[in-house]
Design an enzyme around this catalytic site. Sequence first.
Site, PDB file in Angstrom:
ATOM      1  N   GLU A   1     -37.456  20.409  25.023  1.00  0.00           N
ATOM      2  CA  GLU A   1     -38.162  19.397  24.229  1.00  0.00           C
ATOM      3  C   GLU A   1     -37.208  18.229  24.000  1.00  0.00           C
ATOM      4  OE1 GLU A   1     -39.885  21.036  20.684  1.00  0.00           O
ATOM      5  OE2 GLU A   1     -40.965  22.582  21.822  1.00  0.00           O
ATOM      6  N   PRO A   2     -37.731  17.103  23.472  1.00  0.00           N
ATOM      7  CA  PRO A   2     -36.834  15.954  23.275  1.00  0.00           C
ATOM      8  C   PRO A   2     -35.581  16.327  22.465  1.00  0.00           C
ATOM      9  CG  PRO A   2     -39.114  15.288  22.958  1.00  0.00           C
ATOM     10  CD  PRO A   2     -39.140  16.770  23.176  1.00  0.00           C
TER      11      PRO A   2
ATOM     12  N   GLY B   1     -32.568  20.938  24.171  1.00  0.00           N
ATOM     13  CA  GLY B   1     -32.240  21.132  25.582  1.00  0.00           C
ATOM     14  C   GLY B   1     -31.393  22.368  25.738  1.00  0.00           C
TER      15      GLY B   1
ATOM     16  N   GLY C   1     -18.758   4.788  55.613  1.00  0.00           N
ATOM     17  CA  GLY C   1     -19.780   3.814  55.198  1.00  0.00           C
ATOM     18  C   GLY C   1     -21.187   4.282  55.545  1.00  0.00           C
TER      19      GLY C   1
ATOM     20  N   GLU D   1     -31.854  24.317  34.579  1.00  0.00           N
ATOM     21  CA  GLU D   1     -31.794  25.770  34.299  1.00  0.00           C
ATOM     22  C   GLU D   1     -30.508  26.130  33.554  1.00  0.00           C
ATOM     23  OE1 GLU D   1     -33.495  28.651  36.771  1.00  0.00           O
ATOM     24  OE2 GLU D   1     -35.037  27.290  37.534  1.00  0.00           O
TER      25      GLU D   1
ATOM     26  N   THR E   1     -27.146  23.693  31.751  1.00  0.00           N
ATOM     27  CA  THR E   1     -26.016  22.932  32.281  1.00  0.00           C
ATOM     28  C   THR E   1     -24.891  23.906  32.637  1.00  0.00           C
ATOM     29  OG1 THR E   1     -24.976  22.726  30.115  1.00  0.00           O
ATOM     30  CG2 THR E   1     -26.524  20.975  30.734  1.00  0.00           C
TER      31      THR E   1
HETATM   32  N1  CAA Z   1     -31.804  37.634  27.633  1.00  0.00           N
HETATM   33  C1  CAA Z   1     -32.555  38.064  26.586  1.00  0.00           C
HETATM   34  N2  CAA Z   1     -32.212  37.803  25.302  1.00  0.00           N
HETATM   35  C2  CAA Z   1     -31.090  37.125  25.093  1.00  0.00           C
HETATM   36  C3  CAA Z   1     -30.263  36.660  26.141  1.00  0.00           C
HETATM   37  C4  CAA Z   1     -30.665  36.952  27.460  1.00  0.00           C
HETATM   38  N3  CAA Z   1     -29.932  36.549  28.498  1.00  0.00           N
HETATM   39  N4  CAA Z   1     -29.203  36.025  25.623  1.00  0.00           N
HETATM   40  C5  CAA Z   1     -29.352  36.064  24.297  1.00  0.00           C
HETATM   41  N5  CAA Z   1     -30.491  36.715  23.978  1.00  0.00           N
HETATM   42  C6  CAA Z   1     -31.023  36.982  22.647  1.00  0.00           C
HETATM   43  C7  CAA Z   1     -29.941  37.525  21.705  1.00  0.00           C
HETATM   44  O1  CAA Z   1     -29.878  38.920  21.772  1.00  0.00           O
HETATM   45  C8  CAA Z   1     -30.434  37.046  20.355  1.00  0.00           C
HETATM   46  O2  CAA Z   1     -31.465  37.864  19.888  1.00  0.00           O
HETATM   47  P1  CAA Z   1     -31.342  38.716  18.505  1.00  0.00           P
HETATM   48  O3  CAA Z   1     -30.787  37.792  17.480  1.00  0.00           O
HETATM   49  O4  CAA Z   1     -32.720  39.138  18.234  1.00  0.00           O
HETATM   50  O5  CAA Z   1     -30.405  39.827  18.835  1.00  0.00           O
HETATM   51  C9  CAA Z   1     -31.105  35.721  20.687  1.00  0.00           C
HETATM   52  O6  CAA Z   1     -31.420  35.737  22.078  1.00  0.00           O
HETATM   53  C10 CAA Z   1     -30.232  34.524  20.376  1.00  0.00           C
HETATM   54  O7  CAA Z   1     -29.027  34.679  21.108  1.00  0.00           O
HETATM   55  P2  CAA Z   1     -27.834  33.674  20.907  1.00  0.00           P
HETATM   56  O8  CAA Z   1     -27.412  33.704  19.466  1.00  0.00           O
HETATM   57  O9  CAA Z   1     -26.828  33.957  21.954  1.00  0.00           O
HETATM   58  O10 CAA Z   1     -28.560  32.272  21.164  1.00  0.00           O
HETATM   59  P3  CAA Z   1     -27.930  30.840  21.131  1.00  0.00           P
HETATM   60  O11 CAA Z   1     -28.979  29.973  20.593  1.00  0.00           O
HETATM   61  O12 CAA Z   1     -26.563  30.796  20.529  1.00  0.00           O
HETATM   62  O13 CAA Z   1     -27.632  30.512  22.688  1.00  0.00           O
HETATM   63  C11 CAA Z   1     -28.171  29.899  24.903  1.00  0.00           C
HETATM   64  C12 CAA Z   1     -28.510  30.723  23.679  1.00  0.00           C
HETATM   65  C13 CAA Z   1     -27.476  30.809  25.904  1.00  0.00           C
HETATM   66  C14 CAA Z   1     -27.298  28.694  24.648  1.00  0.00           C
HETATM   67  C15 CAA Z   1     -29.556  29.480  25.400  1.00  0.00           C
HETATM   68  O14 CAA Z   1     -30.168  28.639  24.429  1.00  0.00           O
HETATM   69  C16 CAA Z   1     -29.563  28.800  26.734  1.00  0.00           C
HETATM   70  O15 CAA Z   1     -29.484  29.460  27.786  1.00  0.00           O
HETATM   71  N6  CAA Z   1     -29.693  27.444  26.721  1.00  0.00           N
HETATM   72  C17 CAA Z   1     -29.913  26.712  27.929  1.00  0.00           C
HETATM   73  C18 CAA Z   1     -31.378  26.465  28.087  1.00  0.00           C
HETATM   74  C19 CAA Z   1     -31.758  26.246  29.503  1.00  0.00           C
HETATM   75  O16 CAA Z   1     -31.222  26.869  30.416  1.00  0.00           O
HETATM   76  N7  CAA Z   1     -32.735  25.379  29.715  1.00  0.00           N
HETATM   77  C20 CAA Z   1     -33.243  25.153  31.012  1.00  0.00           C
HETATM   78  C21 CAA Z   1     -34.663  24.678  30.925  1.00  0.00           C
HETATM   79  S1  CAA Z   1     -35.646  25.215  32.272  1.00  0.00           S
HETATM   80  C22 CAA Z   1     -35.313  24.195  33.558  1.00  0.00           C
HETATM   81  O17 CAA Z   1     -34.375  23.461  33.593  1.00  0.00           O
HETATM   82  C23 CAA Z   1     -36.261  24.354  34.689  1.00  0.00           C
HETATM   83  C24 CAA Z   1     -36.398  23.253  35.654  1.00  0.00           C
HETATM   84  O18 CAA Z   1     -36.532  22.096  35.355  1.00  0.00           O
HETATM   85  C25 CAA Z   1     -36.462  23.612  37.074  1.00  0.00           C
END
Ligand code: CAA
Length: 378
Positions: free
Chosen positions: A125-126, A129, A339, A362, A364
């Site tokens: 979302e805005p 990310g 070039g 997916e 950074t």
């Molecule tokens: N699988 C399942 N659950 C998971 C997990 C995993 N890999 N990693 C963490 N969790 C769970 C944890 O167990 C925790 O749950 P509980 O509290 O219930 O135990 C919960 O998720 C929160 O975990 P964290 O405290 O670790 O979460 P966080 O907010 O600190 O960090 C993050 C998470 C890894 C930073 C995550 O937000 C992330 O991966 N961010 C990047 C987002 C992303 O990749 N976006 C891409 C968009 S899609 C795209 O780009 C597609 C396209 O255009 C082609």
Amino acid sequence: MDFSFSEEQLAIRDTIRELVQDRVAPRAAEIDEKAEYPRDIEELFAQNGLLAIPFPERYGGISGSSVTICMGIEEIAKACVTSSLILAVQALGSYPILIAGTEEQKERLCPPLAEGRVCAYALSEPGSGSDAAAMQTTAKRYGDEYVLTGSKVFITHGNVAETLVVFAVTDPDADHRGISAFVMEREQSPWATVKLEHKLGIRGSPTAMLAFEETRVPVRNRLGDEGFGFKIALGVLDRSRPGIGAQALGLAEGALDYAVGYAKERRQFGKPIAAFQGLQFMLADMATQIEAARSLVYLAATRVDEQAPDLTKVAAMAKLFASDMAMRVTTDAVQVLGGYGYIRDYPVERMMRDAKITQIYEGTNQIQRLVISRALLK
Ligand code: CAA
């Protein structure tokens, strides 16, 4: 061996390779130049069963294996990264249903996708990310329906998809445990495309900003229990990140192939530039990095297929390593062409522009490092 390919997987790869050489490669430059979604390529992939690869046979598919998905993405990305997203995002949008759907949901929702109904995945979302849990889109339940309100950004294929997996907040007081996952079908839950982004690379792949204005979604299209959406979202990314690694791998292979061919043809100082050791060493480094990335990508895909306990870490490593490698290799390919590498008459500048996004989407590469280090230190 940490990974191997079956006869069937190799046959699928060879079929895709041929199709890509005949039908996709000749379109790649035009797709980039016009920045138009290649509907013809989508139809070609659907007709030839490529969009059925993410699904097991019992849901109308032909594989369901991450290794096979990666082989397909790699082959397509060698010629056209935009086109490889058609398979990559079909897998990304389907994984939530495959990993969190009930039997009824899989039987109802997957066969049309396997036949070519395009799907997408709406998480960012805005204001949310890398911090995916900070989303603001809400889903309020009224009887048998949820009403979704909010917006999503950077949604690959969000405008052309007919099925959209959306993550929204059902309990604003529960942080990431208040997020739920929904499948929207355009016929009954239409969403609006607010804007299409103008991008540096993957220019034929539409990247949409979407809006939901009290959009109704039936309760039967919620995936998993309320509050499990965040775990589903991250579980999906674990499974799809090797696919971005495969995309980066294919892209780098395409760039190296072109650079090698050019270096043998191009003559300076009375001989082909391939005769100079400075250039030979560049090509050797490029090829070595590609082979290292290949091992990691297919190891990660195999871990996904095995449901291995360390799949989160290895998938992040594959995406991180292969995308950083693709950025270096494509930049070096431009350098080999000098070039000529910098102008649109040759494909390597497009490959360099396309490589950049693999370090960003997916998750950074900074987020991949965070995921890997958390797995090491937990
Ligand atoms: N699988 C399942 N659950 C998971 C997990 C995993 N890999 N990693 C963490 N969790 C769970 C944890 O167990 C925790 O749950 P509980 O509290 O219930 O135990 C919960 O998720 C929160 O975990 P964290 O405290 O670790 O979460 P966080 O907010 O600190 O960090 C993050 C998470 C890894 C930073 C995550 O937000 C992330 O991966 N961010 C990047 C987002 C992303 O990749 N976006 C891409 C968009 S899609 C795209 O780009 C597609 C396209 O255009 C082609």
